[in-house]
Design a protein around this motif. Sequence first.
Motif, PDB file in Angstrom:
ATOM      1  N   ASP A  14       0.863  -1.309   0.308  1.00 48.69           N
ATOM      2  CA  ASP A  14      -0.155   0.272  -0.443  1.00 48.69           C
ATOM      3  C   ASP A  14       0.975   1.036   0.120  1.00 48.69           C
ATOM      4  O   ASP A  14       1.161   1.462   0.899  1.00 48.69           O
ATOM      5  CB  ASP A  14      -1.036   0.459   1.013  1.00 48.69           C
ATOM      6  CG  ASP A  14      -1.958   1.468   0.969  1.00 48.69           C
ATOM      7  OD1 ASP A  14      -1.741   2.170   1.558  1.00 48.69           O
ATOM      8  OD2 ASP A  14      -3.064   0.605   0.768  1.00 48.69           O
ATOM      9  N   LEU A  15       0.482   1.879  -1.101  1.00 49.78           N
ATOM     10  CA  LEU A  15       1.438   3.191  -1.592  1.00 49.78           C
ATOM     11  C   LEU A  15       1.327   4.373   0.131  1.00 49.78           C
ATOM     12  O   LEU A  15       2.180   4.493   0.675  1.00 49.78           O
ATOM     13  CB  LEU A  15       1.681   3.809  -2.134  1.00 49.78           C
ATOM     14  CG  LEU A  15       2.824   4.912  -2.819  1.00 49.78           C
ATOM     15  CD1 LEU A  15       4.341   4.885  -2.518  1.00 49.78           C
ATOM     16  CD2 LEU A  15       2.575   5.510  -4.370  1.00 49.78           C
ATOM     17  N   GLN A  16       0.313   4.730   0.661  1.00 55.39           N
ATOM     18  CA  GLN A  16       0.361   5.500   1.006  1.00 55.39           C
ATOM     19  C   GLN A  16       0.683   5.335   2.476  1.00 55.39           C
ATOM     20  O   GLN A  16       1.105   5.384   3.107  1.00 55.39           O
ATOM     21  CB  GLN A  16      -1.195   6.284   1.502  1.00 55.39           C
ATOM     22  CG  GLN A  16      -1.696   6.864   1.622  1.00 55.39           C
ATOM     23  CD  GLN A  16      -0.830   8.354   1.766  1.00 55.39           C
ATOM     24  OE1 GLN A  16      -1.379   8.821   0.573  1.00 55.39           O
ATOM     25  NE2 GLN A  16       0.019   8.390   2.491  1.00 55.39           N
ATOM     26  N   GLN A  17       0.675   3.570   2.961  1.00 52.09           N
ATOM     27  CA  GLN A  17       0.721   3.371   4.025  1.00 52.09           C
ATOM     28  C   GLN A  17       2.409   3.487   4.060  1.00 52.09           C
ATOM     29  O   GLN A  17       3.061   3.602   5.560  1.00 52.09           O
ATOM     30  CB  GLN A  17       0.446   2.054   4.146  1.00 52.09           C
ATOM     31  CG  GLN A  17       0.461   1.274   5.728  1.00 52.09           C
ATOM     32  CD  GLN A  17       0.073   0.139   5.991  1.00 52.09           C
ATOM     33  OE1 GLN A  17       0.346  -1.082   5.060  1.00 52.09           O
ATOM     34  NE2 GLN A  17      -0.684  -0.284   7.280  1.00 52.09           N
ATOM     35  N   ALA A  18       3.005   3.386   2.863  1.00 55.07           N
ATOM     36  CA  ALA A  18       4.739   3.058   3.625  1.00 55.07           C
ATOM     37  C   ALA A  18       5.152   4.369   3.471  1.00 55.07           C
ATOM     38  O   ALA A  18       5.610   4.638   4.152  1.00 55.07           O
ATOM     39  CB  ALA A  18       5.669   2.529   2.056  1.00 55.07           C
ATOM     40  N   VAL A  19       4.350   5.334   2.658  1.00 57.15           N
ATOM     41  CA  VAL A  19       4.716   7.054   2.623  1.00 57.15           C
ATOM     42  C   VAL A  19       4.638   7.859   4.248  1.00 57.15           C
ATOM     43  O   VAL A  19       5.282   7.741   4.945  1.00 57.15           O
ATOM     44  CB  VAL A  19       3.637   7.961   1.918  1.00 57.15           C
ATOM     45  CG1 VAL A  19       3.747   9.309   1.730  1.00 57.15           C
ATOM     46  CG2 VAL A  19       4.256   7.657   0.314  1.00 57.15           C
TER      47      VAL A  19
END
Length: 266
Positions: A14-19
């Motif tokens: 999940d990109l937003q979670q990684a960000v």
Amino acid sequence: MTLTLDHLVVLADDLQQAVDQYIARGFVVTPGGTHADGLTHNALIVFGDSTYLELIAFLDAADTRDNVWGWRQYGGKGGGLIDYCLVTDDLEQAVAGFKQRGLPVGNPTAGGRKRPDGMELRWRSARFWQAGRELPFLIEDITPRELRVPPSIPHPNGVTGMHELLIAVADLPRLSRTFSTLLDCATPASQPHRRYDATATSFQLGRHVLTLAAPASKASPLQQRLETLGLGPAAVTLTSANGASTAGRSVTQTWFGSALGSTDRG
């Protein structure tokens, strides 16, 4: 023709979670956009030495289509380092030279990304035919690189760049010879790498170090890496202006499937 370290690829489910996770660790993260294949989107952590971490995720986890790099098979495993890239100012010349030296490299193909502001970025890339990801993929910018890689903003955690990329390999002598051919240099002598219970060979690429490391025993953490995730980038050393060591450099190791952690390097 120049050849330097461009970026490391960090796969996330999940990109937003990684960000959010990297922001919480003191990094400044810049939205990247959606790639031309429509399968992935990314965000960038840019450093003062012009390298960057690319946080990347597939847009649709239920979609079975893969990108040309074959990264989807590593989804659902916690995220982390999955690939790395070298940048050149003449990809055609680089590919022709590698082929002449007997390296199994494919022809350049077109790539691109659309930034959130609508700017269309274009580049060409090439990849080596290999079972794992021991060898990098290559990129040449068509649009100016500064459009693809924004200026670095100081990170609250003090990280300023990359120092060393550790690449997990199984056959160290063979890969060392291959890297010597790739970088057109002599093959350095192998040395013990006590931190990872491994035998390693290090190559200087500009201001950065690429270290090939093979497990010396079944107890080596690299052995587990090879058995579960195969060959390829395993850890990165990031330089920091806030290091407490005598060298003024802190070490941050990031493993595929584990969180970032920091130690001091004396």
